[in-house]
Enzyme design. Structure first.
Site, PDB file in Angstrom:
ATOM      1  N   SER A  62      31.425  26.121  41.846  1.00  0.00           N
ATOM      2  CA  SER A  62      31.129  25.923  40.433  1.00  0.00           C
ATOM      3  C   SER A  62      31.556  27.110  39.574  1.00  0.00           C
ATOM      4  CB  SER A  62      29.627  25.676  40.245  1.00  0.00           C
ATOM      5  OG  SER A  62      29.208  24.591  41.035  1.00  0.00           O
TER       6      SER A  62
HETATM    7  N1  SAM Z   1      26.946  25.345  45.456  1.00  0.00           N
HETATM    8  C1  SAM Z   1      28.346  25.282  45.857  1.00  0.00           C
HETATM    9  C2  SAM Z   1      29.026  26.609  45.806  1.00  0.00           C
HETATM   10  O1  SAM Z   1      28.424  27.582  45.379  1.00  0.00           O
HETATM   11  O2  SAM Z   1      30.181  26.663  46.248  1.00  0.00           O
HETATM   12  C3  SAM Z   1      29.111  24.267  45.069  1.00  0.00           C
HETATM   13  C4  SAM Z   1      28.751  22.905  45.448  1.00  0.00           C
HETATM   14  S1  SAM Z   1      29.920  21.636  45.128  1.00  0.00           S
HETATM   15  C5  SAM Z   1      29.975  21.566  43.378  1.00  0.00           C
HETATM   16  C6  SAM Z   1      28.862  20.263  45.610  1.00  0.00           C
HETATM   17  C7  SAM Z   1      28.609  20.190  47.084  1.00  0.00           C
HETATM   18  O3  SAM Z   1      27.607  19.208  47.312  1.00  0.00           O
HETATM   19  C8  SAM Z   1      29.821  19.770  47.914  1.00  0.00           C
HETATM   20  O4  SAM Z   1      30.084  20.725  48.895  1.00  0.00           O
HETATM   21  C9  SAM Z   1      29.393  18.447  48.533  1.00  0.00           C
HETATM   22  O5  SAM Z   1      29.924  18.215  49.815  1.00  0.00           O
HETATM   23  C10 SAM Z   1      27.889  18.600  48.557  1.00  0.00           C
HETATM   24  N2  SAM Z   1      27.102  17.372  48.639  1.00  0.00           N
HETATM   25  C11 SAM Z   1      27.307  16.169  48.033  1.00  0.00           C
HETATM   26  N3  SAM Z   1      26.341  15.306  48.368  1.00  0.00           N
HETATM   27  C12 SAM Z   1      25.493  15.971  49.211  1.00  0.00           C
HETATM   28  C13 SAM Z   1      24.295  15.627  49.893  1.00  0.00           C
HETATM   29  N4  SAM Z   1      23.737  14.409  49.808  1.00  0.00           N
HETATM   30  N5  SAM Z   1      23.706  16.566  50.652  1.00  0.00           N
HETATM   31  C14 SAM Z   1      24.233  17.800  50.771  1.00  0.00           C
HETATM   32  N6  SAM Z   1      25.368  18.191  50.161  1.00  0.00           N
HETATM   33  C15 SAM Z   1      25.990  17.286  49.378  1.00  0.00           C
END
Ligand code: SAM
Length: 214
Positions: A62
């Site tokens: 992000s």
């Molecule tokens: N917090 C992260 C960082 O600092 O790099 C960025 C996160 S990215 C915008 C969103 C993440 O949520 C992705 O890696 C995706 O695979 C994960 N995601 C989506 N649905 C999810 C779920 N139900 N449980 C866990 N992770 C999930």
């Protein structure tokens, strides 16, 4: 190219402080965590830019401002236990880990979780535990949490996360009926059955995929 120190300084002053991030613990954490370690080599010169960046598996790290804004919105105290949904690169978990004692983070994509685990270990972040699974179900084993942050966009607030929030706890989550445009909301648990929700701002996150997500 500007030095990493100079880029980090610009991020703190121009992208965070100038836009109203005032919590000193958040600014200090954003200053301490080496964001350049969490982006892939080809984006190194843009690591501190005012935007999200692609990571593996079609996901994103992000925008720094959004990480700081969401972290500040959690109103953290040093003794808080925090759950993050969406480990991704591990960057936001690293920022949280500089502020609170225990960070639990869940990632559904095992490859991303494995890379983040190795990196966080190498950088010496010892108070972060990563779990591979569906974060929409939370992580009941360690509940209740003083703060929960969801870093992917949900169609509605997952009920398990509400249940795993401590009384007095805060949940910050992007919610929206569109796949890629959401409202960031903060929910406070006031008592066993009472919650209060506030709209914070419009955001654009990758989708939260799972049993209580998309
Ligand atoms: N917090 C992260 C960082 O600092 O790099 C960025 C996160 S990215 C915008 C969103 C993440 O949520 C992705 O890696 C995706 O695979 C994960 N995601 C989506 N649905 C999810 C779920 N139900 N449980 C866990 N992770 C999930």
């Amino acid at each position: 190219m500007k030095s990493i120190d100079r880029q980090r300084d610009i991020m703190i002053r121009e992208h965070l402080e100038a836009r109203g991030i005032i919590d000193k613990t958040v600014l200090k954490a954003m200053c301490e965590v080496p964001r350049e370690e969490f982006v892939s080599g080809q984006f190194l010169d843009r690591a501190y830019g005012d935007h999200p960046l692609p990571i593996a598996e079609g996901q994103t790290i992000s925008q720094p401002y959004i990480v700081a804004y969401m972290t500040e919105a959690l109103e953290l105290r040093a003794t808080d236990k925090v759950l993050e949904i969406g480990t991704g690169s591990g960057y936001a978990a690293a920022v949280l880990s500089r502020i609170v004692t225990n960070v639990y983070t869940i990632e559904r994509v095992s490859g991303l979780a494995a890379t983040a685990r190795l990196l966080l270990e190498r950088l010496g972040y010892t108070n972060i535990v990563i779990h591979v699974g569906d974060g929409t179900l939370g992580w009941p084993e360690h509940a209740p949490y003083d703060a929960i942050v969801v870093t992917a966009g949900a169609p509605k607030v997952p009920q398990p996360l509400l249940e795993q929030l401590a009384i007095g706890g805060r949940l910050v989550i992007p919610v929206g009926s569109s796949y890629d445009l959401q409202e960031l909301i903060r929910i406070r648990r006031l008592s066993e059955h009472d919650y209060r929700s506030e709209d914070l701002c419009g955001v654009r996150f990758v989708p939260l995929i799972g049993a209580a997500g998309w």
